[in-house]
Design a protein around this motif. Structure first.
Motif, PDB file in Angstrom:
ATOM      1  N   ASP A   1       0.736  -1.362  -0.043  1.00  0.00           N
ATOM      2  CA  ASP A   1      -0.074  -0.146   0.663  1.00  0.00           C
ATOM      3  C   ASP A   1       1.061   1.395  -0.166  1.00  0.00           C
ATOM      4  OD1 ASP A   1      -1.831  -1.658   0.273  1.00  0.00           O
ATOM      5  OD2 ASP A   1      -2.759  -1.795   1.924  1.00  0.00           O
ATOM      6  N   GLN A   2       1.661   1.179   0.506  1.00  0.00           N
ATOM      7  CA  GLN A   2       3.031   2.263   0.611  1.00  0.00           C
ATOM      8  C   GLN A   2       3.476   2.257  -0.874  1.00  0.00           C
ATOM      9  OE1 GLN A   2       5.676   1.329   4.110  1.00  0.00           O
ATOM     10  NE2 GLN A   2       4.462   2.512   5.493  1.00  0.00           N
ATOM     11  N   LYS A   3       4.275   1.574  -1.346  1.00  0.00           N
ATOM     12  CA  LYS A   3       4.949   0.901  -2.805  1.00  0.00           C
ATOM     13  C   LYS A   3       4.139   1.437  -3.577  1.00  0.00           C
ATOM     14  CE  LYS A   3       8.368  -1.697  -2.297  1.00  0.00           C
ATOM     15  NZ  LYS A   3       8.969  -2.364  -2.646  1.00  0.00           N
ATOM     16  N   HIS A   4       2.945   1.745  -3.563  1.00  0.00           N
ATOM     17  CA  HIS A   4       1.652   1.233  -4.688  1.00  0.00           C
ATOM     18  C   HIS A   4       1.783   0.380  -5.382  1.00  0.00           C
ATOM     19  CE1 HIS A   4       0.205   4.916  -3.660  1.00  0.00           C
ATOM     20  NE2 HIS A   4       1.153   5.423  -3.208  1.00  0.00           N
ATOM     21  N   THR A   5       2.281  -0.754  -4.731  1.00  0.00           N
ATOM     22  CA  THR A   5       2.393  -2.673  -5.602  1.00  0.00           C
ATOM     23  C   THR A   5       1.288  -3.477  -5.483  1.00  0.00           C
ATOM     24  OG1 THR A   5       4.431  -3.566  -3.844  1.00  0.00           O
ATOM     25  CG2 THR A   5       5.437  -1.631  -6.139  1.00  0.00           C
ATOM     26  N   ARG A   6       0.801  -3.523  -5.121  1.00  0.00           N
ATOM     27  CA  ARG A   6      -0.513  -4.366  -4.919  1.00  0.00           C
ATOM     28  C   ARG A   6      -0.643  -5.752  -5.779  1.00  0.00           C
ATOM     29  NH1 ARG A   6      -3.590  -5.888  -0.842  1.00  0.00           N
ATOM     30  NH2 ARG A   6      -3.070  -4.993   0.696  1.00  0.00           N
ATOM     31  N   GLU A   7      -0.471  -4.591  -7.209  1.00  0.00           N
ATOM     32  CA  GLU A   7      -1.518  -5.843  -8.352  1.00  0.00           C
ATOM     33  C   GLU A   7      -0.231  -6.512  -8.978  1.00  0.00           C
ATOM     34  OE1 GLU A   7      -1.984  -3.714 -12.843  1.00  0.00           O
ATOM     35  OE2 GLU A   7      -2.692  -2.741 -11.543  1.00  0.00           O
ATOM     36  N   GLU A   8       1.289  -5.934  -8.941  1.00  0.00           N
ATOM     37  CA  GLU A   8       2.060  -6.644  -9.309  1.00  0.00           C
ATOM     38  C   GLU A   8       1.939  -7.715  -8.050  1.00  0.00           C
ATOM     39  OE1 GLU A   8       2.179  -2.701 -11.023  1.00  0.00           O
ATOM     40  OE2 GLU A   8       1.698  -3.592  -8.853  1.00  0.00           O
ATOM     41  N   ALA A   9       2.617  -7.563  -6.637  1.00  0.00           N
ATOM     42  CA  ALA A   9       2.933  -8.528  -5.908  1.00  0.00           C
ATOM     43  C   ALA A   9       1.448  -9.532  -5.914  1.00  0.00           C
ATOM     44  CB  ALA A   9       2.864  -8.124  -4.255  1.00  0.00           C
ATOM     45  N   THR A  10      -0.036  -9.565  -6.234  1.00  0.00           N
ATOM     46  CA  THR A  10      -0.994 -10.150  -6.058  1.00  0.00           C
ATOM     47  C   THR A  10      -0.489 -10.887  -7.057  1.00  0.00           C
ATOM     48  OG1 THR A  10      -2.512  -8.595  -4.636  1.00  0.00           O
ATOM     49  CG2 THR A  10      -3.452 -10.137  -6.278  1.00  0.00           C
ATOM     50  N   ALA A  11      -0.426 -10.097  -8.481  1.00  0.00           N
ATOM     51  CA  ALA A  11      -0.015 -11.226  -9.598  1.00  0.00           C
ATOM     52  C   ALA A  11       0.754 -11.894  -9.452  1.00  0.00           C
ATOM     53  CB  ALA A  11       0.236 -10.511 -10.508  1.00  0.00           C
ATOM     54  N   TYR A  12       2.440 -11.521  -8.799  1.00  0.00           N
ATOM     55  CA  TYR A  12       3.689 -12.782  -9.006  1.00  0.00           C
ATOM     56  C   TYR A  12       2.773 -13.912  -7.803  1.00  0.00           C
ATOM     57  CZ  TYR A  12       8.542 -13.479  -6.618  1.00  0.00           C
ATOM     58  OH  TYR A  12       9.230 -13.959  -6.432  1.00  0.00           O
ATOM     59  N   LEU A  13       2.326 -14.029  -7.022  1.00  0.00           N
ATOM     60  CA  LEU A  13       1.617 -15.022  -5.836  1.00  0.00           C
ATOM     61  C   LEU A  13       1.292 -16.007  -6.584  1.00  0.00           C
ATOM     62  CD1 LEU A  13       1.636 -13.757  -1.765  1.00  0.00           C
ATOM     63  CD2 LEU A  13       4.247 -14.974  -3.859  1.00  0.00           C
ATOM     64  N   GLN A  14      -0.130 -15.052  -7.228  1.00  0.00           N
ATOM     65  CA  GLN A  14      -1.292 -15.928  -8.217  1.00  0.00           C
ATOM     66  C   GLN A  14       0.170 -16.760  -9.495  1.00  0.00           C
ATOM     67  OE1 GLN A  14      -3.263 -12.561  -9.704  1.00  0.00           O
ATOM     68  NE2 GLN A  14      -5.186 -12.852  -7.906  1.00  0.00           N
ATOM     69  N   PHE A  15       0.815 -16.280  -9.481  1.00  0.00           N
ATOM     70  CA  PHE A  15       1.508 -16.728 -11.112  1.00  0.00           C
ATOM     71  C   PHE A  15       2.230 -18.336 -10.381  1.00  0.00           C
ATOM     72  CE2 PHE A  15       5.032 -17.420 -13.655  1.00  0.00           C
ATOM     73  CZ  PHE A  15       4.211 -17.559 -14.815  1.00  0.00           C
ATOM     74  N   LEU A  16       2.609 -18.486  -8.514  1.00  0.00           N
ATOM     75  CA  LEU A  16       3.204 -19.850  -8.371  1.00  0.00           C
ATOM     76  C   LEU A  16       1.554 -21.012  -8.889  1.00  0.00           C
ATOM     77  CD1 LEU A  16       4.112 -18.674  -4.879  1.00  0.00           C
ATOM     78  CD2 LEU A  16       5.840 -19.709  -6.836  1.00  0.00           C
ATOM     79  N   TYR A  17       0.458 -20.395  -9.229  1.00  0.00           N
ATOM     80  CA  TYR A  17      -0.185 -21.662  -8.829  1.00  0.00           C
ATOM     81  C   TYR A  17      -0.647 -22.099 -10.660  1.00  0.00           C
ATOM     82  CZ  TYR A  17      -1.440 -20.769  -4.109  1.00  0.00           C
ATOM     83  OH  TYR A  17      -1.136 -20.497  -2.313  1.00  0.00           O
ATOM     84  N   THR A  18       0.361 -21.361 -11.568  1.00  0.00           N
ATOM     85  CA  THR A  18       0.377 -21.771 -12.614  1.00  0.00           C
ATOM     86  C   THR A  18       0.851 -23.226 -13.117  1.00  0.00           C
ATOM     87  OG1 THR A  18       1.871 -20.664 -13.670  1.00  0.00           O
ATOM     88  CG2 THR A  18      -0.443 -19.420 -13.450  1.00  0.00           C
ATOM     89  N   PRO A  19       0.526 -23.471 -14.385  1.00  0.00           N
ATOM     90  CA  PRO A  19       0.954 -25.382 -14.669  1.00  0.00           C
ATOM     91  C   PRO A  19       2.551 -25.295 -14.579  1.00  0.00           C
ATOM     92  CG  PRO A  19      -1.107 -24.435 -16.034  1.00  0.00           C
ATOM     93  CD  PRO A  19      -0.887 -23.924 -14.792  1.00  0.00           C
ATOM     94  N   GLU A  20       3.453 -23.336 -15.838  1.00  0.00           N
ATOM     95  CA  GLU A  20       3.994 -23.875 -15.502  1.00  0.00           C
ATOM     96  C   GLU A  20       5.077 -23.376 -13.890  1.00  0.00           C
ATOM     97  OE1 GLU A  20       7.167 -20.397 -17.965  1.00  0.00           O
ATOM     98  OE2 GLU A  20       4.934 -19.222 -17.935  1.00  0.00           O
ATOM     99  N   ALA A  21       4.120 -22.186 -13.269  1.00  0.00           N
ATOM    100  CA  ALA A  21       5.231 -22.362 -11.749  1.00  0.00           C
ATOM    101  C   ALA A  21       5.552 -23.615 -10.895  1.00  0.00           C
ATOM    102  CB  ALA A  21       4.911 -20.947 -11.356  1.00  0.00           C
TER     103      ALA A  21
END
Length: 332
Positions: free
Chosen positions: A253-273
């Protein structure tokens, strides 16, 4: 003059193009044995995220004992995400400054656990001390290498795997289990602060007869140091290790990176990851991938922290908080 105008015009075009877009930087505070996995994962995520959004993301890594990492974030390390070794360490981020929300386990699938592991025994080639199961670790004269459970999530998983075995064997008798774990830690000559440090002590410094380690760390040791030097022993029963992940709400919230941080962790669940996780010896959630990698993931009877200890909050308080069972039994 014309050349200068062309440069100005070209610069204005680039300023509005994705090429000139500002790079978003994320910091992932992770635990010890994930270095190789996240090096590969970060590259795959950045490539996929750029392809899908046109945005460039760079991920920096911080590694160490899981509890030490949590403490660093509490003390001000500006991690956008944490990928730690156990739920208690992320709970600590909520309890100390409300850095993450109380409902963090519900933010991602499988209670925010994108892959699992288990605890095994790594011995020197030929298994000269004849280590076959947990009982062998309390033999007089045997040296056991395991990290400090006060600072390392791996150390805590190892402790609870051994204690759980003893508890089952004793029919639930806590006194017998405590006697067993006391004898085991009498055989531990040194406590490294993190799992990777314990591996180095065992594999590079050649100290100890057996290393208690996560499955992925055991296989990485074989890969790095050679199958001709070490071998893996699966005990008769072990623990299901569940390393969770979370967005650090206060930081993003301070760095305004919620969108990217959330996408980063969501990517862990993809077949590629999930495939990257399997290649790095973490057990993927996908049944198809587990079947594909069945040769490196033998079926092992496992119990969970919830089943045996009533969850991480109770286990942390009973065993690892100041004055808990570990402090009572460890006398080095």
């Amino acid at each position: 003059m014309i050349h200068a105008l062309r440069l100005i015009f070209l610069g204005s075009l680039l300023a509005g193009s994705p090429l000139a877009a500002e790079t978003v930087q994320l910091l992932n505070a992770s635990y010890d044995p994930t270095r190789e996995f996240y090096q590969q994962f970060n590259e795959a995520f950045a490539k996929a995220y750029a392809a899908n959004t046109g945005k460039k993301v760079e991920i920096q890594q911080s590694h160490g004992g899981s509890s030490k990492q949590a403490r660093s974030v509490i003390d001000g390390l500006p991690a956008d995400v944490v990928t730690l070794g156990l739920a208690a360490d992320i709970d600590a981020l909520h309890a100390n400054g409300n850095l993450v929300a109380a409902d963090w386990p519900a933010r991602f699938p499988n209670r925010s656990v994108p892959y699992t592991s288990t605890v095994l025994l790594l011995v020197r080639k030929g298994n000269p001390k004849g280590v076959k199961d947990w009982d062998d670790l309390v033999k007089p004269g045997l040296q056991v290498i395991t990290p400090n459970p006060k600072t390392s999530s791996g150390g805590r998983w190892n402790f609870l795997a051994a204690y759980g075995y003893a508890l089952r064997k004793a029919g639930g008798d806590e006194a017998e289990a405590k006697d067993y774990i006391t004898k085991l830690y009498r055989n531990v000559p040194v406590l490294d602060s993190g799992a990777r440090g314990a591996t180095i002590t065992f594999a590079q410094r050649q100290l100890g007869d057996v290393l208690i380690a996560w499955e992925n760390e055991g296989y990485l040791t074989l890969k790095e140091f050679g199958k001709d030097r070490f071998q893996i022993v699966y005990p008769s029963v072990s623990i299901k290790a569940e390393p969770p992940v979370a967005v650090v709400d206060k930081v993003v919230d301070q760095k305004h990176t919620r969108e990217e941080a959330t996408a980063y962790l969501q990517f862990l669940y993809t077949p590629e990851a999930q495939e990257i996780a399997a290649r790095n010896f973490y057990r993927p959630l996908s049944p198809d991938l587990l079947a594909k990698y069945a040769s490196q993931f033998p079926q092992v009877p496992v119990f969970t922290v919830d089943e045996v200890y009533g969850g991480w909050a109770r286990a942390q308080s009973q065993f690892f908080d100041d004055g808990g069972v570990f402090d009572q039994i460890y006398q080095h």
